[in-house]
Design an enzyme around this catalytic site. Structure first.
Site, PDB file in Angstrom:
ATOM      1  CE1 TYR A  29      -3.985 -18.428  -3.087  1.00 21.83           C
ATOM      2  CE2 TYR A  29      -2.229 -20.312  -2.655  1.00 21.83           C
ATOM      3  CZ  TYR A  29      -2.591 -18.930  -2.705  1.00 21.83           C
ATOM      4  OH  TYR A  29      -1.596 -17.874  -2.712  1.00 21.83           O
ATOM      5  CG  HIS A  34      -4.373 -28.326  -7.492  1.00 22.37           C
ATOM      6  ND1 HIS A  34      -3.801 -27.735  -6.546  1.00 22.37           N
ATOM      7  CD2 HIS A  34      -5.181 -29.140  -6.785  1.00 22.37           C
ATOM      8  CE1 HIS A  34      -4.103 -27.809  -5.594  1.00 22.37           C
ATOM      9  NE2 HIS A  34      -4.995 -28.627  -5.477  1.00 22.37           N
ATOM     10  CE  LYS A 146      -0.655 -32.748  -0.451  1.00 24.02           C
ATOM     11  NZ  LYS A 146      -1.146 -32.968   0.900  1.00 24.02           N
TER      12      LYS A 146
END
Length: 277
Positions: A29, A34, A146
């Site tokens: 997803y 990414h 993150k």
């Protein structure tokens, strides 16, 4: 772009990649965070491999494994234009066959923060990442800042187990209002999405105090808590001001430090962090 599922297919495809290989491990997803890792890997390596695997062993008993977003066709359409050479999309049965009983664990560093909230989480993370490294044999592996504790834990695992690769940490990608990009952001709706910016605001409040000369770690934790508590939709799970390398909570900041937090907005759990240097 070669997309494979089985281990034999993977090994054959990997042997065809001559030169350096950069690995971007994902749970699918995909979002711009990414894709930024893939672009960095493409810039630094001869070939790029991406793994897409929703790892069941890093989800706790009451967590959202069944609801975790999945869309392989969409993911492949996003990464193919970026020049990815190899995609590995194994099944849980391939990664954890019947009779599986071997685990990789990092100890002290996994106990605080996320580890305190999710006691089995990092055992699953380090095990699956070790398996990815063994299977794909990358020269570099790319992770986002993150997931700061995950990065620290994987870096420690690579050091301890002598993996012959470099862990590359890339900046957190954010939405226009500062919310850190995450696959789980799709769960945020209406007022919860508006309120989610409070994490970024809380981190900024502490960062501004630090830049103004504040070095008392508890004062910085209090700054973050005060901002979060002013948002009625936010339920604090933890706020932290810890040593960047060891993740031990600080009293006074003397070197590189990590501000981090976990917050519930409705049913969605968000994490975020800033590095103080």
């Amino acid at each position: 772009m070669i997309s494979v599922i089985g281990l034999d297919e993977l090994r054959a495809a990997r042997l065809s990649l001559k030169g350096t290989v950069g690995l971007v491990p994902t749970m699918g997803y995909l979002h711009e965070g990414h894709l930024s890792l893939i672009r960095r890997a493409k810039a630094e390596c001869d070939h790029v491999a991406v793994s897409i695997f929703v790892n069941p062993t890093q989800f706790g008993a009451n967590e959202d494994l069944s609801k975790y977003p999945r869309d392989l066709e969409r993911d492949l359409s996003l990464i193919e234009p970026l020049g990815v050479d190899l995609v590995w999309n194994p099944t849980p049965e391939i990664m954890y066959p019947t009779g599986y009983q071997t685990w990789v664990e990092v100890e002290a560093m996994t106990r605080p923060l996320e580890g305190a909230m999710r006691p089995t989480h990092f055992k699953g993370v380090t095990t699956v990442v070790a398996k990815l490294f063994n299977a794909i044999q990358p020269h570099k592996a790319y992770f986002g800042q993150k997931d700061a504790q995950q990065v620290a834990v994987i870096r420690q695992m690579v050091w301890d187990l002598n993996f012959p690769l470099e862990v590359v940490v890339c900046p957190t990608m954010r939405e226009a209002d500062g919310l850190a990009m995450s696959s789980r952001n799709k769960y945020l709706e209406g007022e919860d999405r508006k309120a989610a910016v409070v994490l970024f605001q809380a981190l900024n409040a502490a960062k501004e105090a630090y830049q103004g000369g504040e070095r008392d770690a508890e004062m910085l934790r209090s700054r973050m808590k005060n901002v979060l508590e002013a948002e009625p939709r936010a339920q604090i799970q933890y706020v932290s001001c810890a040593d960047y390398n060891t993740l031990e909570e600080l009293e006074v900041i003397k070197g590189k430090a990590l501000l981090s937090m976990a917050v519930l907005l409705g049913k969605t759990r968000l994490i975020d962090n800033f590095v103080l240097e």
